[in-house]
Scaffold this active site. Structure first.
Site, PDB file in Angstrom:
ATOM      1  N   SER A  23       0.834  -1.210   0.000  1.00 57.36           N
ATOM      2  CA  SER A  23       0.000   0.000   0.000  1.00 57.36           C
ATOM      3  C   SER A  23       0.872   1.267   0.000  1.00 57.36           C
ATOM      4  O   SER A  23       2.008   1.233   0.485  1.00 57.36           O
ATOM      5  CB  SER A  23      -0.857  -0.045   1.267  1.00 57.36           C
ATOM      6  OG  SER A  23      -2.006   0.731   1.167  1.00 57.36           O
ATOM      7  N   PRO A  24       0.358   2.379  -0.515  1.00 60.85           N
ATOM      8  CA  PRO A  24       1.146   3.623  -0.477  1.00 60.85           C
ATOM      9  C   PRO A  24       1.456   4.027   0.956  1.00 60.85           C
ATOM     10  O   PRO A  24       0.572   4.012   1.812  1.00 60.85           O
ATOM     11  CB  PRO A  24       0.211   4.668  -1.105  1.00 60.85           C
ATOM     12  CG  PRO A  24      -0.930   3.926  -1.697  1.00 60.85           C
ATOM     13  CD  PRO A  24      -0.966   2.552  -1.118  1.00 60.85           C
ATOM     14  N   GLN A 101       0.514   6.680  -6.474  1.00 59.94           N
ATOM     15  CA  GLN A 101      -0.712   7.322  -6.012  1.00 59.94           C
ATOM     16  C   GLN A 101      -0.593   8.824  -6.244  1.00 59.94           C
ATOM     17  O   GLN A 101       0.362   9.446  -5.783  1.00 59.94           O
ATOM     18  CB  GLN A 101      -0.924   7.031  -4.516  1.00 59.94           C
ATOM     19  CG  GLN A 101      -2.287   7.491  -4.025  1.00 59.94           C
ATOM     20  CD  GLN A 101      -2.470   7.269  -2.532  1.00 59.94           C
ATOM     21  OE1 GLN A 101      -1.638   7.684  -1.729  1.00 59.94           O
ATOM     22  NE2 GLN A 101      -3.558   6.627  -2.158  1.00 59.94           N
ATOM     23  N   TYR A 183      -8.213  14.419   2.002  1.00 60.70           N
ATOM     24  CA  TYR A 183      -7.399  15.219   1.078  1.00 60.70           C
ATOM     25  C   TYR A 183      -8.287  15.809  -0.038  1.00 60.70           C
ATOM     26  O   TYR A 183      -9.496  15.609  -0.042  1.00 60.70           O
ATOM     27  CB  TYR A 183      -6.239  14.372   0.532  1.00 60.70           C
ATOM     28  CG  TYR A 183      -5.313  13.949   1.651  1.00 60.70           C
ATOM     29  CD1 TYR A 183      -4.666  14.912   2.428  1.00 60.70           C
ATOM     30  CD2 TYR A 183      -5.122  12.612   1.974  1.00 60.70           C
ATOM     31  CE1 TYR A 183      -3.844  14.541   3.487  1.00 60.70           C
ATOM     32  CE2 TYR A 183      -4.301  12.237   3.037  1.00 60.70           C
ATOM     33  CZ  TYR A 183      -3.664  13.214   3.786  1.00 60.70           C
ATOM     34  OH  TYR A 183      -2.861  12.859   4.850  1.00 60.70           O
ATOM     35  N   ARG A 231      -8.684   5.783  -4.494  1.00 58.01           N
ATOM     36  CA  ARG A 231      -8.850   5.360  -3.105  1.00 58.01           C
ATOM     37  C   ARG A 231      -9.952   6.220  -2.500  1.00 58.01           C
ATOM     38  O   ARG A 231      -9.914   7.460  -2.572  1.00 58.01           O
ATOM     39  CB  ARG A 231      -7.534   5.547  -2.347  1.00 58.01           C
ATOM     40  CG  ARG A 231      -7.602   5.114  -0.905  1.00 58.01           C
ATOM     41  CD  ARG A 231      -6.236   5.149  -0.262  1.00 58.01           C
ATOM     42  NE  ARG A 231      -5.521   3.919  -0.488  1.00 58.01           N
ATOM     43  CZ  ARG A 231      -4.826   3.261   0.450  1.00 58.01           C
ATOM     44  NH1 ARG A 231      -4.731   3.739   1.676  1.00 58.01           N
ATOM     45  NH2 ARG A 231      -4.200   2.143   0.172  1.00 58.01           N
ATOM     46  N   ARG A 325       1.184  -1.592   7.074  1.00 61.64           N
ATOM     47  CA  ARG A 325       2.012  -1.835   8.265  1.00 61.64           C
ATOM     48  C   ARG A 325       2.510  -3.270   8.354  1.00 61.64           C
ATOM     49  O   ARG A 325       3.588  -3.510   8.905  1.00 61.64           O
ATOM     50  CB  ARG A 325       1.225  -1.426   9.517  1.00 61.64           C
ATOM     51  CG  ARG A 325       1.074   0.089   9.608  1.00 61.64           C
ATOM     52  CD  ARG A 325       0.009   0.490  10.593  1.00 61.64           C
ATOM     53  NE  ARG A 325      -1.324   0.084  10.155  1.00 61.64           N
ATOM     54  CZ  ARG A 325      -2.456   0.359  10.796  1.00 61.64           C
ATOM     55  NH1 ARG A 325      -2.406   1.056  11.923  1.00 61.64           N
ATOM     56  NH2 ARG A 325      -3.615  -0.043  10.328  1.00 61.64           N
TER      57      ARG A 325
HETATM   58  C1  LIG Z   1       3.715   5.011   7.302  1.00 61.35           C
HETATM   59  C2  LIG Z   1       2.398   5.093   6.593  1.00 61.35           C
HETATM   60  C3  LIG Z   1       2.231   6.005   5.556  1.00 61.35           C
HETATM   61  C4  LIG Z   1       1.016   6.049   4.845  1.00 61.35           C
HETATM   62  N1  LIG Z   1       0.894   6.868   3.755  1.00 61.35           N
HETATM   63  C5  LIG Z   1      -0.187   6.768   2.962  1.00 61.35           C
HETATM   64  C6  LIG Z   1      -0.250   7.422   1.713  1.00 61.35           C
HETATM   65  O1  LIG Z   1       0.712   8.037   1.239  1.00 61.35           O
HETATM   66  N2  LIG Z   1      -1.407   7.321   1.002  1.00 61.35           N
HETATM   67  C7  LIG Z   1      -2.479   6.583   1.451  1.00 61.35           C
HETATM   68  O2  LIG Z   1      -3.510   6.523   0.790  1.00 61.35           O
HETATM   69  N3  LIG Z   1      -2.420   5.922   2.611  1.00 61.35           N
HETATM   70  C8  LIG Z   1      -1.299   5.966   3.350  1.00 61.35           C
HETATM   71  N4  LIG Z   1      -1.219   5.214   4.486  1.00 61.35           N
HETATM   72  C9  LIG Z   1      -2.305   4.275   4.782  1.00 61.35           C
HETATM   73  C10 LIG Z   1      -1.930   2.880   4.252  1.00 61.35           C
HETATM   74  O3  LIG Z   1      -1.734   2.869   2.859  1.00 61.35           O
HETATM   75  C11 LIG Z   1      -3.003   1.833   4.609  1.00 61.35           C
HETATM   76  O4  LIG Z   1      -4.148   2.029   3.837  1.00 61.35           O
HETATM   77  C12 LIG Z   1      -3.365   1.853   6.082  1.00 61.35           C
HETATM   78  O5  LIG Z   1      -2.216   1.907   6.891  1.00 61.35           O
HETATM   79  C13 LIG Z   1      -4.176   0.618   6.458  1.00 61.35           C
HETATM   80  O6  LIG Z   1      -3.487  -0.566   6.084  1.00 61.35           O
HETATM   81  P1  LIG Z   1      -2.631  -1.436   7.147  1.00 61.35           P
HETATM   82  O7  LIG Z   1      -3.568  -1.796   8.273  1.00 61.35           O
HETATM   83  O8  LIG Z   1      -2.167  -2.615   6.343  1.00 61.35           O
HETATM   84  O9  LIG Z   1      -1.516  -0.589   7.643  1.00 61.35           O
HETATM   85  C14 LIG Z   1      -0.044   5.186   5.219  1.00 61.35           C
HETATM   86  C15 LIG Z   1       0.129   4.293   6.291  1.00 61.35           C
HETATM   87  C16 LIG Z   1       1.342   4.224   6.949  1.00 61.35           C
HETATM   88  C17 LIG Z   1       1.498   3.206   8.054  1.00 61.35           C
END
Ligand SMILES: Cc1cc2nc3c(=O)[nH]c(=O)nc-3n(C[C@H](O)[C@H](O)[C@H](O)COP(=O)(O)O)c2cc1C
Length: 372
Positions: A23-24, A101, A183, A231, A325
């Site tokens: 994921s981003p 993204q 955003y 998204r 994560r």
């Molecule tokens: C360090 C970090 C940076 C993130 N940056 C973005 C981002 O640039 N764009 C976005 O849409 N979501 C961002 N997220 C959200 C993640 O892409 C993801 O959707 C969210 O953490 C839930 O997934 P997970 O439970 O697997 O972490 C970020 C999450 C983390 C942990």
């Protein structure tokens, strides 16, 4: 066992070896908007262990849309060259497909980095005016955005178009518009941030109109084989915000505009949004959305275990999982998922000695056999 998580997925001209995407994840390691050596190792380490797809973090399409001074951007030749360099370096050892993204932070822009303490970055400390559909701040203590006039909207349209033009020159198979987490594009769709009286505010259809235009513009510019998704928040998580039923209607409009997929996510449109995370908490939304619209659904949010991810895909709830994560915790998440699901993966030669069937230590680490 024949795993659906590890089955290939093809969409337009893109082909992914499995349904696992990194994921981003914003890294706050940009240099004046350009990707750096940090991105080489951050993205490269994921690419080395066989996910179907790896995302570049939210990357701003114009200077006014930066989230912080350390975020990535794609509105200059330098930005484009830096991304090309990262991809070129990774291509010396991995064929893993990459995606980007497109971001624009809107009224949540001009922020301090996490290391700098988060919160708004005042103009006197290098901050800049933020933008939104209406003059409504994200929360107390945050800047009131400048409301877009017609010329400003043209500027944003052209920024998205130019970013798409740059993607055509890069080794990127897919563009995900950031339309969630409060955003810019999200602020157009939510009644909490959009109270315009023109063609872009009022009814749900009008609030979605600018986002639909962006979808059309990016789709028209992108080469045919590139995938275009967005998204979206499942809903606004605030009483008077958009509901999940609204999200379904939004997706139908964007589908007509040329969208290939939706990634279901959750993030704050105001500081009153209450989002409680638990394993797979967004999967039911992705599943219903897919059934209601027939669009390809990607899903994110606490997808952490291999069997859980397998079920999401095998039961048809989504086409791809976007994991964040879980990959920070374990950049070899894909290897371990393959092992848990009984899937044989090709390991790159450099790491071949650690293949579970070959390395006795694997069984000890996993607790399958006791260490002597
Ligand atoms: C360090 C970090 C940076 C993130 N940056 C973005 C981002 O640039 N764009 C976005 O849409 N979501 C961002 N997220 C959200 C993640 O892409 C993801 O959707 C969210 O953490 C839930 O997934 P997970 O439970 O697997 O972490 C970020 C999450 C983390 C942990």
């Amino acid at each position: 066992m024949s795993s659906k998580l590890f089955s290939p997925f093809a969409i337009r001209g893109a082909a992914y070896a499995n349904r696992i995407a990194v994921s981003p994840m914003a890294q706050y390691k940009g240099d004046n908007g350009s990707a750096t050596r940090w991105h080489d190792q951050h993205l490269g380490s994921f690419a080395a262990s066989n996910p179907g797809l790896v995302f570049f973090e939210s990357t701003s399409v114009e200077r006014e849309g930066w989230g912080s001074l350390d975020c990535l951007a794609l509105h200059s030749d330098e930005h484009e060259t830096a991304i090309r360099q990262v991809l070129g370096n990774i291509r010396t050892y991995s064929e893993t497909p990459f995606a980007i993204q497109f971001g624009h932070s809107g009224r949540k822009g001009s922020g301090k980095t996490p290391a700098g303490g988060r919160g708004p970055l005042p103009v006197e400390e290098g901050g800049w005016p933020v933008w939104g559909p209406s003059e409504i701040a994200y929360a107390d203590g945050h800047p009131t955005p400048v409301a877009f006039g017609d010329d400003d909207l043209d500027r944003v349209r052209e920024s998205y178009r130019q970013a798409a033009e740059r993607v055509n020159r890069l080794d990127l198979t897919l563009v995900e518009l950031h339309g969630a987490h409060g955003y810019l594009l999200h602020t157009f769709m939510s009644p909490l941030s959009n109270q315009r009286a023109d063609a872009y505010g009022g009814t749900l259809k009008k609030r979605t109109a600018f986002v639909a235009e962006i979808v059309e513009i990016v789709r028209r510019e992108l080469h045919d084989d590139r995938v275009l998704g967005i998204r979206l928040n499942a809903h606004d998580y605030v009483g008077e915000g958009t509901t999940f039923e609204d999200t379904i209607e939004i997706v139908k409009i964007l589908q007509d505009a040329g969208l290939d997929y939706v990634c279901v996510s959750a993030g704050a449109i105001t500081n009153e949004a209450k989002i409680e995370q638990s394993p797979g908490y967004l999967v039911p939304f992705a599943s219903k959305l897919k059934k209601a619209t027939n669009i390809h659904a990607f899903v994110t949010g606490m997808i952490i275990q291999p069997h859980q991810a397998e079920e999401v895909i095998a039961d048809g709830h989504a086409d791809m999982v976007e994991i964040a994560r879980g990959f920070l915790d374990d950049p070899r998440w894909v290897w371990h998922a393959a092992e848990a699901l009984g899937v044989e993966l090709d390991f790159m030669m450099q790491y071949w000695m650690a293949k579970p069937g070959r390395w006795p230590g694997a069984r000890i680490i996993r607790g399958t056999v006791a260490a002597e």
